[in-house]
Design a protein around this motif. Structure first.
Motif, PDB file in Angstrom:
ATOM      1  N   GLY A 113       1.081  -1.407   0.042  1.00 43.62           N
ATOM      2  CA  GLY A 113      -0.104  -0.057  -0.142  1.00 43.62           C
ATOM      3  C   GLY A 113       1.277   0.823  -0.086  1.00 43.62           C
ATOM      4  O   GLY A 113       0.038   2.590   0.074  1.00 43.62           O
ATOM      5  N   SER A 114       2.243   1.315   0.203  1.00 43.08           N
ATOM      6  CA  SER A 114       3.387   2.159  -0.059  1.00 43.08           C
ATOM      7  C   SER A 114       4.230   1.708  -1.258  1.00 43.08           C
ATOM      8  O   SER A 114       4.592   0.524  -1.141  1.00 43.08           O
ATOM      9  CB  SER A 114       3.335   2.596   1.140  1.00 43.08           C
ATOM     10  N   ILE A 153       6.207  10.836   4.539  1.00 42.51           N
ATOM     11  CA  ILE A 153       4.730  10.298   4.115  1.00 42.51           C
ATOM     12  C   ILE A 153       4.249   9.989   5.311  1.00 42.51           C
ATOM     13  O   ILE A 153       4.780  10.175   6.601  1.00 42.51           O
ATOM     14  CB  ILE A 153       5.776   8.455   4.058  1.00 42.51           C
ATOM     15  N   THR A 154       3.078  10.052   5.426  1.00 45.57           N
ATOM     16  CA  THR A 154       2.304  10.231   6.142  1.00 45.57           C
ATOM     17  C   THR A 154       1.175   8.855   5.984  1.00 45.57           C
ATOM     18  O   THR A 154       0.735   8.598   4.714  1.00 45.57           O
ATOM     19  CB  THR A 154       1.160  11.544   6.536  1.00 45.57           C
ATOM     20  N   TYR A 155       0.671   8.428   6.603  1.00 48.15           N
ATOM     21  CA  TYR A 155       0.148   7.266   6.430  1.00 48.15           C
ATOM     22  C   TYR A 155      -1.600   6.671   6.561  1.00 48.15           C
ATOM     23  O   TYR A 155      -1.000   8.539   7.521  1.00 48.15           O
ATOM     24  CB  TYR A 155       0.803   5.497   6.765  1.00 48.15           C
ATOM     25  N   GLY A 156      -2.679   6.293   6.464  1.00 48.52           N
ATOM     26  CA  GLY A 156      -3.643   6.430   6.816  1.00 48.52           C
ATOM     27  C   GLY A 156      -4.199   6.201   8.301  1.00 48.52           C
ATOM     28  O   GLY A 156      -5.145   6.672   8.528  1.00 48.52           O
ATOM     29  N   ASP A 157      -3.371   5.784   9.211  1.00 45.18           N
ATOM     30  CA  ASP A 157      -3.646   5.715  10.662  1.00 45.18           C
ATOM     31  C   ASP A 157      -2.669   7.131  11.162  1.00 45.18           C
ATOM     32  O   ASP A 157      -3.545   6.628  12.765  1.00 45.18           O
ATOM     33  CB  ASP A 157      -3.141   4.257  10.537  1.00 45.18           C
ATOM     34  N   ILE A 209       4.243   7.377  -6.777  1.00 43.86           N
ATOM     35  CA  ILE A 209       3.558   7.993  -4.860  1.00 43.86           C
ATOM     36  C   ILE A 209       4.675   7.676  -3.793  1.00 43.86           C
ATOM     37  O   ILE A 209       4.746   8.169  -3.348  1.00 43.86           O
ATOM     38  CB  ILE A 209       2.606   6.675  -4.903  1.00 43.86           C
ATOM     39  N   THR A 211       7.840   9.345  -2.168  1.00 44.56           N
ATOM     40  CA  THR A 211       7.835  10.369  -1.201  1.00 44.56           C
ATOM     41  C   THR A 211       9.035  10.930  -1.703  1.00 44.56           C
ATOM     42  O   THR A 211       9.638  11.916  -1.586  1.00 44.56           O
ATOM     43  CB  THR A 211       7.606   9.981  -0.371  1.00 44.56           C
ATOM     44  N   PHE A 270      -1.920   2.732  -6.023  1.00 46.29           N
ATOM     45  CA  PHE A 270      -2.070   1.330  -6.032  1.00 46.29           C
ATOM     46  C   PHE A 270      -2.191   0.000  -6.359  1.00 46.29           C
ATOM     47  O   PHE A 270      -2.267   0.480  -7.687  1.00 46.29           O
ATOM     48  CB  PHE A 270      -2.927   1.256  -4.526  1.00 46.29           C
ATOM     49  N   ILE A 293      -8.291  -1.954  -2.958  1.00 46.88           N
ATOM     50  CA  ILE A 293      -6.680  -2.517  -3.131  1.00 46.88           C
ATOM     51  C   ILE A 293      -6.133  -3.300  -2.792  1.00 46.88           C
ATOM     52  O   ILE A 293      -6.785  -3.298  -1.672  1.00 46.88           O
ATOM     53  CB  ILE A 293      -5.760  -1.108  -2.869  1.00 46.88           C
ATOM     54  N   THR A 298      -1.839  -2.833   5.463  1.00 46.17           N
ATOM     55  CA  THR A 298      -2.879  -2.892   6.214  1.00 46.17           C
ATOM     56  C   THR A 298      -3.312  -4.127   7.213  1.00 46.17           C
ATOM     57  O   THR A 298      -3.714  -4.983   6.508  1.00 46.17           O
ATOM     58  CB  THR A 298      -4.795  -1.988   5.478  1.00 46.17           C
ATOM     59  N   LEU A 302     -11.308  -2.837   5.055  1.00 48.20           N
ATOM     60  CA  LEU A 302     -12.123  -2.426   5.170  1.00 48.20           C
ATOM     61  C   LEU A 302     -12.867  -2.201   3.833  1.00 48.20           C
ATOM     62  O   LEU A 302     -12.230  -1.977   2.635  1.00 48.20           O
ATOM     63  CB  LEU A 302     -11.111  -0.759   5.121  1.00 48.20           C
ATOM     64  N   ILE A 376     -11.671   7.152   3.034  1.00 52.94           N
ATOM     65  CA  ILE A 376     -10.747   6.460   2.059  1.00 52.94           C
ATOM     66  C   ILE A 376     -11.009   6.875   0.881  1.00 52.94           C
ATOM     67  O   ILE A 376      -9.687   7.127   0.119  1.00 52.94           O
ATOM     68  CB  ILE A 376     -10.530   4.832   2.386  1.00 52.94           C
ATOM     69  N   PHE A 378     -11.847   3.938  -0.868  1.00 51.28           N
ATOM     70  CA  PHE A 378     -12.057   2.732  -1.851  1.00 51.28           C
ATOM     71  C   PHE A 378     -11.978   1.782  -0.949  1.00 51.28           C
ATOM     72  O   PHE A 378     -11.341   2.323   0.274  1.00 51.28           O
ATOM     73  CB  PHE A 378     -10.965   2.826  -3.041  1.00 51.28           C
ATOM     74  N   ILE A 380     -10.102  -0.939   1.740  1.00 52.58           N
ATOM     75  CA  ILE A 380      -9.251  -1.795   1.762  1.00 52.58           C
ATOM     76  C   ILE A 380      -8.830  -3.705   2.157  1.00 52.58           C
ATOM     77  O   ILE A 380      -9.295  -3.674   3.121  1.00 52.58           O
ATOM     78  CB  ILE A 380      -7.826  -0.714   2.377  1.00 52.58           C
TER      79      ILE A 380
HETATM   80  O1  ZSY Z   1      -2.329   4.301   4.952  1.00 56.30           O
HETATM   81  C1  ZSY Z   1      -2.083   4.091   4.067  1.00 56.30           C
HETATM   82  C2  ZSY Z   1      -1.260   3.992   2.809  1.00 56.30           C
HETATM   83  C3  ZSY Z   1      -0.023   4.265   2.441  1.00 56.30           C
HETATM   84  C4  ZSY Z   1       0.584   4.921   1.744  1.00 56.30           C
HETATM   85  C5  ZSY Z   1       0.514   6.698   2.020  1.00 56.30           C
HETATM   86  C6  ZSY Z   1       1.276   7.094   0.560  1.00 56.30           C
HETATM   87  C7  ZSY Z   1       1.399   8.989   0.648  1.00 56.30           C
HETATM   88  C8  ZSY Z   1       2.127   9.254   0.164  1.00 56.30           C
HETATM   89  C9  ZSY Z   1       2.646   7.403  -0.503  1.00 56.30           C
HETATM   90  O2  ZSY Z   1       2.043   6.591   0.211  1.00 56.30           O
HETATM   91  N1  ZSY Z   1      -0.739   7.404   2.077  1.00 56.30           N
HETATM   92  C10 ZSY Z   1      -1.867   6.371   2.459  1.00 56.30           C
HETATM   93  O3  ZSY Z   1      -2.437   6.785   3.345  1.00 56.30           O
HETATM   94  N2  ZSY Z   1      -2.728   3.552   3.326  1.00 56.30           N
HETATM   95  C11 ZSY Z   1      -3.688   2.661   3.947  1.00 56.30           C
HETATM   96  C12 ZSY Z   1      -4.656   3.410   5.237  1.00 56.30           C
HETATM   97  C13 ZSY Z   1      -5.940   4.429   4.661  1.00 56.30           C
HETATM   98  C14 ZSY Z   1      -6.518   4.804   5.402  1.00 56.30           C
HETATM   99  C15 ZSY Z   1      -6.548   4.087   6.328  1.00 56.30           C
HETATM  100  C16 ZSY Z   1      -5.612   2.982   6.677  1.00 56.30           C
HETATM  101  N3  ZSY Z   1      -4.896   2.539   5.631  1.00 56.30           N
HETATM  102  C17 ZSY Z   1      -3.089   3.527   1.568  1.00 56.30           C
HETATM  103  C18 ZSY Z   1      -3.240   2.289   0.758  1.00 56.30           C
HETATM  104  C19 ZSY Z   1      -4.321   3.761   1.239  1.00 56.30           C
END
Ligand code: ZSY
Length: 405
Positions: A113-114, A153-157, A209, A211, A270, A293, A298, A302, A376, A378, A380
């Motif tokens: 996912g990244s 980088i910032t992740y979805g959590d 993607i 960074t 993705f 995706i 993750t 979801l 989100i 989409f 997951i």
């Molecule tokens: O954590 C990420 C995630 C992975 C990479 C990047 C990113 C930003 C810039 C490059 O990569 N941004 C994300 O946010 N999820 C999973 C997710 C999202 C929301 C809640 C929980 N899980 C991305 C794959 C969807």
């Protein structure tokens, strides 16, 4: 071209050995024996090589074109296979990755996912390191700083990290990339600091993607792809026990039935695909397109609110608990399976995978493995779903293959 002959001989010998009839083992005049043949999962068919073997077997000279064709094939003979081990509750899977010379082996979270390979490093403030193994570029004779490069980088959590970049040798499961961008962390958020076994991430989404600035860097897979027997990698995650990530080949012993391929839209970077629908328990299959995706990084599955609501409607005592931020239910309850549609194929996620974990030490109330994807954009398909399947990430045809196992 003596070198070519040697090369060809080596290749043919290797190929020939694969087909040698084993000697008669342990049989007597009276008894009989039956030897079960096992397919070589690493063997990739090559027409020209098979033809060249036939010419060589009967001492016929190799036509010039065939000589060249075989020489080209012989170069692409790399694969990789590495064990990936689940942490408690299968919250994440950690995979040994060797970086630099001499090798510094870190346990990374392989994340489809990244697209950043980033590691705890000698540049991470000591206050932000709590037991992790760090990469020290100054101790690697093959490390070269990528001048002016930074990443963030910032992740979805909500977790995040940032730092600078070194080019160095990276080996995963015997597969080596000699010049891989290794992103050294100069800052990590609390979520990473507190995850003491996780030494960083190895991103396997699309390089678009990544960074790193000012010049985006390629993922490990993108760098390795051209040398692989086949431009693919596979994820074979398991519940509560080690699984594998393989590169360049499909282990036909790792799944049952056939692999169903579905197109991937990589425009957002993705491995995004459209599921053909779902079923809950023994109820009828709901044919409805769900865009999502395949994300090994993750933990949970979801899904759209409508699907999540329908699922927990079948679970007596289930409710949305705002203090937990998700659906919970009595740990003792019997859950329905969840079926994921991939084309006409059905991947069944067993109920036991969806009873994710107790919310506290009393063990009375449990948190669901199926939760909402709201916000989100989409679905997951995280580890809860992936550990029910053998998944082929095909970088050649930009498609995903799914099989039961
Ligand atoms: O954590 C990420 C995630 C992975 C990479 C990047 C990113 C930003 C810039 C490059 O990569 N941004 C994300 O946010 N999820 C999973 C997710 C999202 C929301 C809640 C929980 N899980 C991305 C794959 C969807």
């Amino acid at each position: 071209m003596p070198a070519l002959t040697a090369l060809l001989t080596a290749a043919l010998a290797a190929g020939a050995l694969a087909g040698t009839i084993p000697p008669r083992i342990g049989t007597t005049d009276k008894g009989t024996a039956s030897l079960t043949q096992v397919r070589n999962p690493h063997f990739v068919r090559h027409g020209p090589l098979a033809l060249a073997k036939a010419y060589q077997k009967y001492g016929a000279p190799l036509p010039e074109d065939l000589k060249v064709a075989v020489a080209n094939i012989v170069q692409k003979r790399t694969t990789g296979s590495v064990v990936t081990t689940p942490q408690q509750y299968d919250v994440e899977y950690l995979t040994p990755v060797s970086i630099g010379t001499p090798a510094q082996t870190l346990n990374l979270d392989v994340d489809t996912g990244s697209s950043d390979l980033w590691v705890f490093s000698s540049e991470t403030p000591k206050s932000e390191v709590s037991g992790q193994t760090v990469y020290t570029p100054n101790k690697s004779s093959t490390a070269e700083k990528l001048a002016g490069a930074t990443w963030e980088i910032t992740y979805g959590d909500g977790s995040s990290s940032s730092g600078d970049v070194y080019m160095d040798k990276v080996t995963v499961g015997g597969l080596t990339v000699s010049a891989q961008a290794v992103e050294a962390a100069k800052q990590v958020s609390d979520e990473f600091t507190s995850d003491s076994q996780n030494d960083g991430l190895l991103g396997l989404a699309f390089s678009t993607i990544n960074t790193v600035q000012p010049t985006r860097q390629k993922t490990f897979f993108d760098n390795a792809k051209s040398a692989l027997n086949s431009p693919i990698f596979t994820a074979d995650l398991k519940a509560g026990k080690p699984g594998h990530y393989n590169f360049g080949y499909i282990d036909t012993g790792a799944y049952t039935g056939s692999i169903t391929y579905t197109p991937v839209d990589n425009s957002q970077g993705f491995w995004m695909f459209t599921s053909s629908g779902y079923a809950i328990g023994s109820a009828s299959f709901q044919s409805t397109s769900i865009e999502g995706i395949a994300d090994t990084g993750t933990t949970l599955l979801l899904l759209p609110d409508s699907v999540v609501t329908a699922y927990y409607k079948q679970v007596s005592g289930a409710k949305y608990d705002s203090s937990q931020g998700g659906y919970v239910f009595p740990c003792s309850i019997t859950l329905p399976n969840f079926v994921v549609g991939i084309g006409s194929t059905r991947i069944t996620v067993p109920a036991k995978y969806i009873n994710y974990a107790p919310i506290d030490s009393t063990g009375r109330t449990c948190f669901g493995g199926v939760q909402s994807d709201s916000g989100i954009g989409f679905a997951i398909y995280g580890d809860i779903a992936l550990k029910a399947a053998f998944v082929v990430f095909d970088g050649g045809k930009t498609q995903l293959g799914w099989a039961s196992k």
